[in-house]
Design an enzyme around this catalytic site. Structure first.
Site, PDB file in Angstrom:
ATOM      1  N   HIS A 115      73.614  14.513  45.397  1.00  0.00           N
ATOM      2  CA  HIS A 115      72.246  14.076  46.128  1.00  0.00           C
ATOM      3  C   HIS A 115      72.525  13.439  47.135  1.00  0.00           C
ATOM      4  O   HIS A 115      71.665  13.111  48.101  1.00  0.00           O
ATOM      5  CB  HIS A 115      71.592  12.815  45.050  1.00  0.00           C
ATOM      6  CG  HIS A 115      72.405  11.567  44.806  1.00  0.00           C
ATOM      7  ND1 HIS A 115      73.340  11.448  43.952  1.00  0.00           N
ATOM      8  CD2 HIS A 115      71.921  10.317  45.359  1.00  0.00           C
ATOM      9  CE1 HIS A 115      74.013  10.203  44.332  1.00  0.00           C
ATOM     10  NE2 HIS A 115      73.165   9.258  45.076  1.00  0.00           N
ATOM     11  N   LYS A 160      69.993  12.845  51.061  1.00  0.00           N
ATOM     12  CA  LYS A 160      69.436  11.440  52.019  1.00  0.00           C
ATOM     13  C   LYS A 160      69.217  11.991  53.427  1.00  0.00           C
ATOM     14  O   LYS A 160      69.587  12.881  54.177  1.00  0.00           O
ATOM     15  CB  LYS A 160      70.735  10.787  52.048  1.00  0.00           C
ATOM     16  CG  LYS A 160      71.254   9.959  50.526  1.00  0.00           C
ATOM     17  CD  LYS A 160      72.400   9.212  50.566  1.00  0.00           C
ATOM     18  CE  LYS A 160      72.661   8.509  49.035  1.00  0.00           C
ATOM     19  NZ  LYS A 160      71.732   7.830  48.421  1.00  0.00           N
ATOM     20  N   LYS A 168      83.320   0.060  43.391  1.00  0.00           N
ATOM     21  CA  LYS A 168      82.351  -0.536  42.814  1.00  0.00           C
ATOM     22  C   LYS A 168      82.704  -1.947  42.909  1.00  0.00           C
ATOM     23  O   LYS A 168      83.789  -2.452  43.200  1.00  0.00           O
ATOM     24  CB  LYS A 168      82.346  -0.437  41.223  1.00  0.00           C
ATOM     25  CG  LYS A 168      82.290   0.908  40.734  1.00  0.00           C
ATOM     26  CD  LYS A 168      80.872   1.513  40.767  1.00  0.00           C
ATOM     27  CE  LYS A 168      80.475   3.010  40.323  1.00  0.00           C
ATOM     28  NZ  LYS A 168      79.289   3.417  40.567  1.00  0.00           N
ATOM     29  N   HIS A 192      80.599  13.097  46.962  1.00  0.00           N
ATOM     30  CA  HIS A 192      79.859  12.621  47.968  1.00  0.00           C
ATOM     31  C   HIS A 192      80.712  12.518  49.175  1.00  0.00           C
ATOM     32  O   HIS A 192      80.121  12.564  50.236  1.00  0.00           O
ATOM     33  CB  HIS A 192      79.217  11.181  47.501  1.00  0.00           C
ATOM     34  CG  HIS A 192      78.320  11.166  46.240  1.00  0.00           C
ATOM     35  ND1 HIS A 192      77.727  12.500  45.750  1.00  0.00           N
ATOM     36  CD2 HIS A 192      78.289  10.429  45.294  1.00  0.00           C
ATOM     37  CE1 HIS A 192      77.058  12.149  44.758  1.00  0.00           C
ATOM     38  NE2 HIS A 192      77.611  11.101  44.439  1.00  0.00           N
ATOM     39  N   ARG A 196      66.966  16.128  22.522  1.00  0.00           N
ATOM     40  CA  ARG A 196      67.099  16.241  20.880  1.00  0.00           C
ATOM     41  C   ARG A 196      65.958  15.331  20.136  1.00  0.00           C
ATOM     42  O   ARG A 196      65.513  15.577  19.072  1.00  0.00           O
ATOM     43  CB  ARG A 196      68.271  15.893  20.653  1.00  0.00           C
ATOM     44  CG  ARG A 196      69.242  16.422  20.682  1.00  0.00           C
ATOM     45  CD  ARG A 196      70.711  16.094  19.658  1.00  0.00           C
ATOM     46  NE  ARG A 196      70.716  14.625  20.487  1.00  0.00           N
ATOM     47  CZ  ARG A 196      71.806  14.028  20.018  1.00  0.00           C
ATOM     48  NH1 ARG A 196      72.942  14.706  19.529  1.00  0.00           N
ATOM     49  NH2 ARG A 196      72.139  12.983  20.870  1.00  0.00           N
ATOM     50  N   ASP A 256      84.331  10.608  40.596  1.00  0.00           N
ATOM     51  CA  ASP A 256      82.881   9.897  40.629  1.00  0.00           C
ATOM     52  C   ASP A 256      82.494   9.994  41.951  1.00  0.00           C
ATOM     53  O   ASP A 256      81.377  10.570  42.068  1.00  0.00           O
ATOM     54  CB  ASP A 256      82.979   8.762  39.921  1.00  0.00           C
ATOM     55  CG  ASP A 256      81.455   8.427  39.831  1.00  0.00           C
ATOM     56  OD1 ASP A 256      80.673   9.011  39.168  1.00  0.00           O
ATOM     57  OD2 ASP A 256      80.906   7.163  40.317  1.00  0.00           O
ATOM     58  N   GLU A 298      79.699   0.072  47.164  1.00  0.00           N
ATOM     59  CA  GLU A 298      78.506  -0.481  45.958  1.00  0.00           C
ATOM     60  C   GLU A 298      78.627  -1.990  45.398  1.00  0.00           C
ATOM     61  O   GLU A 298      80.015  -2.167  45.357  1.00  0.00           O
ATOM     62  CB  GLU A 298      78.715   0.534  44.886  1.00  0.00           C
ATOM     63  CG  GLU A 298      78.338   2.035  45.137  1.00  0.00           C
ATOM     64  CD  GLU A 298      77.998   2.739  43.878  1.00  0.00           C
ATOM     65  OE1 GLU A 298      76.923   2.867  43.416  1.00  0.00           O
ATOM     66  OE2 GLU A 298      79.097   3.329  43.351  1.00  0.00           O
ATOM     67  N   LYS A 325      76.097  16.875  39.192  1.00  0.00           N
ATOM     68  CA  LYS A 325      77.442  16.655  39.265  1.00  0.00           C
ATOM     69  C   LYS A 325      77.842  15.682  38.076  1.00  0.00           C
ATOM     70  O   LYS A 325      76.915  14.969  37.658  1.00  0.00           O
ATOM     71  CB  LYS A 325      77.872  15.938  40.817  1.00  0.00           C
ATOM     72  CG  LYS A 325      77.261  14.443  40.885  1.00  0.00           C
ATOM     73  CD  LYS A 325      78.050  13.630  41.713  1.00  0.00           C
ATOM     74  CE  LYS A 325      79.210  12.750  41.024  1.00  0.00           C
ATOM     75  NZ  LYS A 325      78.767  11.470  40.654  1.00  0.00           N
TER      76      LYS A 325
HETATM   77  C1  BG6 Z   1      76.698   8.749  41.554  1.00  0.00           C
HETATM   78  C2  BG6 Z   1      77.854   8.305  40.968  1.00  0.00           C
HETATM   79  O1  BG6 Z   1      76.890  10.079  41.642  1.00  0.00           O
HETATM   80  O2  BG6 Z   1      76.279   8.071  42.870  1.00  0.00           O
HETATM   81  C3  BG6 Z   1      77.666   6.654  40.505  1.00  0.00           C
HETATM   82  O3  BG6 Z   1      78.145   8.781  39.818  1.00  0.00           O
HETATM   83  C4  BG6 Z   1      77.196   5.872  42.050  1.00  0.00           C
HETATM   84  O4  BG6 Z   1      78.758   5.994  40.052  1.00  0.00           O
HETATM   85  C5  BG6 Z   1      75.864   6.717  42.722  1.00  0.00           C
HETATM   86  O5  BG6 Z   1      76.642   4.646  41.626  1.00  0.00           O
HETATM   87  C6  BG6 Z   1      75.788   6.087  44.203  1.00  0.00           C
HETATM   88  O6  BG6 Z   1      74.540   7.016  44.550  1.00  0.00           O
HETATM   89  P1  BG6 Z   1      73.785   5.958  45.636  1.00  0.00           P
HETATM   90  O7  BG6 Z   1      72.764   7.132  45.931  1.00  0.00           O
HETATM   91  O8  BG6 Z   1      73.375   4.791  44.904  1.00  0.00           O
HETATM   92  O9  BG6 Z   1      74.685   5.535  46.612  1.00  0.00           O
END
Ligand code: BG6
Length: 529
Positions: A208, A212, A378, A270, A79, A265, A246, A178
């Site tokens: 993603h 990996k 987290k 994942h 935007r 999330d 994480e 996602k």
């Molecule tokens: C994302 C989540 O899809 O993946 C995040 O929304 C998370 O909350 C992230 O931190 C983790 O990705 P990676 O590649 O750092 O493990």
């Protein structure tokens, strides 16, 4: 810092980086980057975090390795009323601040930036004029890609906007980030909306994790070695653990995260994808549909979690203040209160989980009775993602009752320090009697390979250009994953299951340990050897 972030590119086609960089490579390490056809990639959300942190740097790296050349174009859309020069300045600053240790070649970056353009469109405003974007898409021979790095509620309106502007040509592709919705119903609405404009085989739903390096290797390990397949069953496997831990909190994403939580999330996408790749039957080829058809069978065979069993099979947690990497950090609630965009105000609570542990099972012939433990959170003790396949103990010990034998384990470390370790029992060398010890057959990527391997987004973006769908989620997969996750979410609401506090820096609340202890098991942690 992992190898993937710090080592130089391979020699093939890449600008020279000096003899010292190149001298460490052996001939086998010289990966080939097969050039892709010219493309025009439009990134909606071009000024957003994902575009600046991941997408633009990933494209730069592919350009640096000459996987595409100056016939391709990248057009950022958002935007904001920026000029092209403003935008280039923004992405240059972002690259340098997000990737300070990456090789930065001024000349190549300048050449790359020549391919980048910017258009301002407010995609949610019906009166917006899309003509400027159409004018930039002038390469009839190029593959046209629309990357929607935007909140999912905007996916269908953008697809409609592209359609109305005549830009969604029959050959064009759309990439969806996602999360695809927040439950089955919203995912269905999004899928229907985008599906009205793009056929399913032109929709690339990104997870993603599938890009990996070690996740890809999981398929090679399983299907290119005769060793594992005969053991990959309920007869030999005791249980499986999948962890994505994480150490970061939710800072900067409070408003999104508080409406999502760890289950939506991380688990819905994942962790379930990792579970699918670990447990699926061998596909007949690497064809997109062959793999995705096997994955969906796993999702559909997951044991349902209901209000009756949710308390036994799941643990929810939320981080309180604590210590991470030697630093004192705030708790989740304090982070929410400190964020202007969050709905939570001083004195209020949130019931969103920042940690979840789940015990599940794939109810089919291969896996019946094998527990699969998932956990993610987290502000845990560190950042590590791994899959642990624990085999059954030997049926009889010939070493006598005084000798403790540990079961074999295959530990696939996805990040950081990517590695595959097969833990075996060996005789501890030397005199002093026959002592048995666990020892890893250790394939640590950093030690074994010197090649820089691409970030997940680099690989996935090039797969979109190549039209390879195998690493993207099909509509039915996303919907099956939501069906399972929605049941858990509903069971939590119906039973009002507690969110238990854990101090930041701990691996979840005590009940997460208890979940395994009840089964006389523990979460894996690497012993000192
Ligand atoms: C994302 C989540 O899809 O993946 C995040 O929304 C998370 O909350 C992230 O931190 C983790 O990705 P990676 O590649 O750092 O493990």
């Amino acid at each position: 810092m992992s190898k993937s972030r710090s080592t130089p590119h391979t020699q093939t086609g890449a600008p020279a980086r000096g003899p010292a960089d190149m001298s460490v490579k052996s001939e086998q390490d010289q990966s080939e980057f097969v050039p892709v056809a010219p493309f025009e990639m439009v990134i909606f959300g071009g000024t957003g975090d994902l575009a600046r942190r991941k997408l633009i740097p990933s494209l730069y790296h592919r350009f640096l390795d000459r996987q595409f050349d100056s016939k391709s174009r990248i057009i950022a859309v958002s935007r904001s009323d920026y000029s092209r020069d403003d935008y280039i300045k923004k992405i240059t600053e972002a690259f340098q601040s997000f990737h300070p240790n990456e090789p930065f070649d001024q000349k190549t970056w300048a050449d790359f930036c020549k391919l980048v353009d910017y258009v301002a469109i407010d995609v949610m405003n019906d009166d917006s004029d899309w003509t400027a974007l159409g004018d930039k898409l002038d390469c009839s021979a190029c593959i046209r890609i629309f990357y929607l790095a935007m909140p999912p509620r905007m996916y269908a309106p953008i697809a409609d906007g592209l359609n109305a502007a005549g830009l969604a040509t029959p050959q064009s592709r759309v990439v969806l980030e996602k999360p695809i919705g927040k439950d089955y119903e919203s995912a269905e609405i999004i899928n229907n909306g985008v599906g009205r404009v793009f056929d399913e085989n032109r929709i690339y739903r990104i997870d993603h994790y599938l890009g990996k390096e070690t996740v890809q290797n999981l398929m090679v390990l399983r299907f290119a070695n005769i060793l594992f397949e005969p053991l990959w069953t309920r007869e030999s496997i005791d249980h499986i653990q999948i962890t994505a831990a994480e150490s970061i909190g939710v800072a900067g994403r409070e408003a999104y995260y508080d409406k999502s939580g760890a289950l939506r999330d991380m688990v819905q996408n994942h962790l379930l994808q990792l579970l699918c790749l670990t447990c699926m039957e061998p596909p007949d080829s690497l064809d997109g549909d062959a793999i995705r058809t096997e994955k969906i069978k796993v999702l559909k065979a997951l044991r349902p979690i209901t209000p009756d069993n949710v308390a036994s099979f799941t643990v929810r947690g939320q981080y309180a203040p604590g210590q991470v990497d030697g630093e004192t950090v705030e708790g989740y609630i304090d982070e929410l209160i400190g964020d202007d965009n969050s709905d939570i105000k001083d004195g209020e609570q949130s019931l969103t989980e920042t940690f979840v542990a789940i015990k599940t099972e794939v109810e089919n012939w291969r896996w019946a009775g094998v527990p699969i433990y998932l956990r993610t959170g987290k502000r845990m003790s560190g950042r590590f993602s791994e899959i642990v396949v624990q085999f059954k103990p030997v049926p009889h010990s010939v070493f006598g009752a005084g000798t403790k034998l540990n079961p074999n384990r295959l530990v696939i470390r996805l990040q950081p320090d990517e590695s595959v370790n097969l833990w075996v029992e060996i005789k501890e060398p030397g005199a002093g009697g026959l002592r048995v010890k666990s020892w890893p057959l250790d394939l640590t990527y950093d030690e074994a390979f010197t090649t820089r391997y691409p970030d997940a987004y680099e690989r996935l973006l090039m797969d979109v250009v190549r039209g390879r769908l195998a690493l993207f989620m099909r509509r039915d997969e996303v919907e099956a994953a939501w069906t399972w996750v929605d049941q858990i979410q509903d069971a939590w609401s119906q039973t009002q299951q507690n969110v238990q506090p854990y101090p930041a820096g701990a691996d979840g609340p005590g009940d997460a340990q208890h979940l395994l202890e009840l089964d006389k098991r523990t979460w894996w942690s690497r012993p000192d050897v």
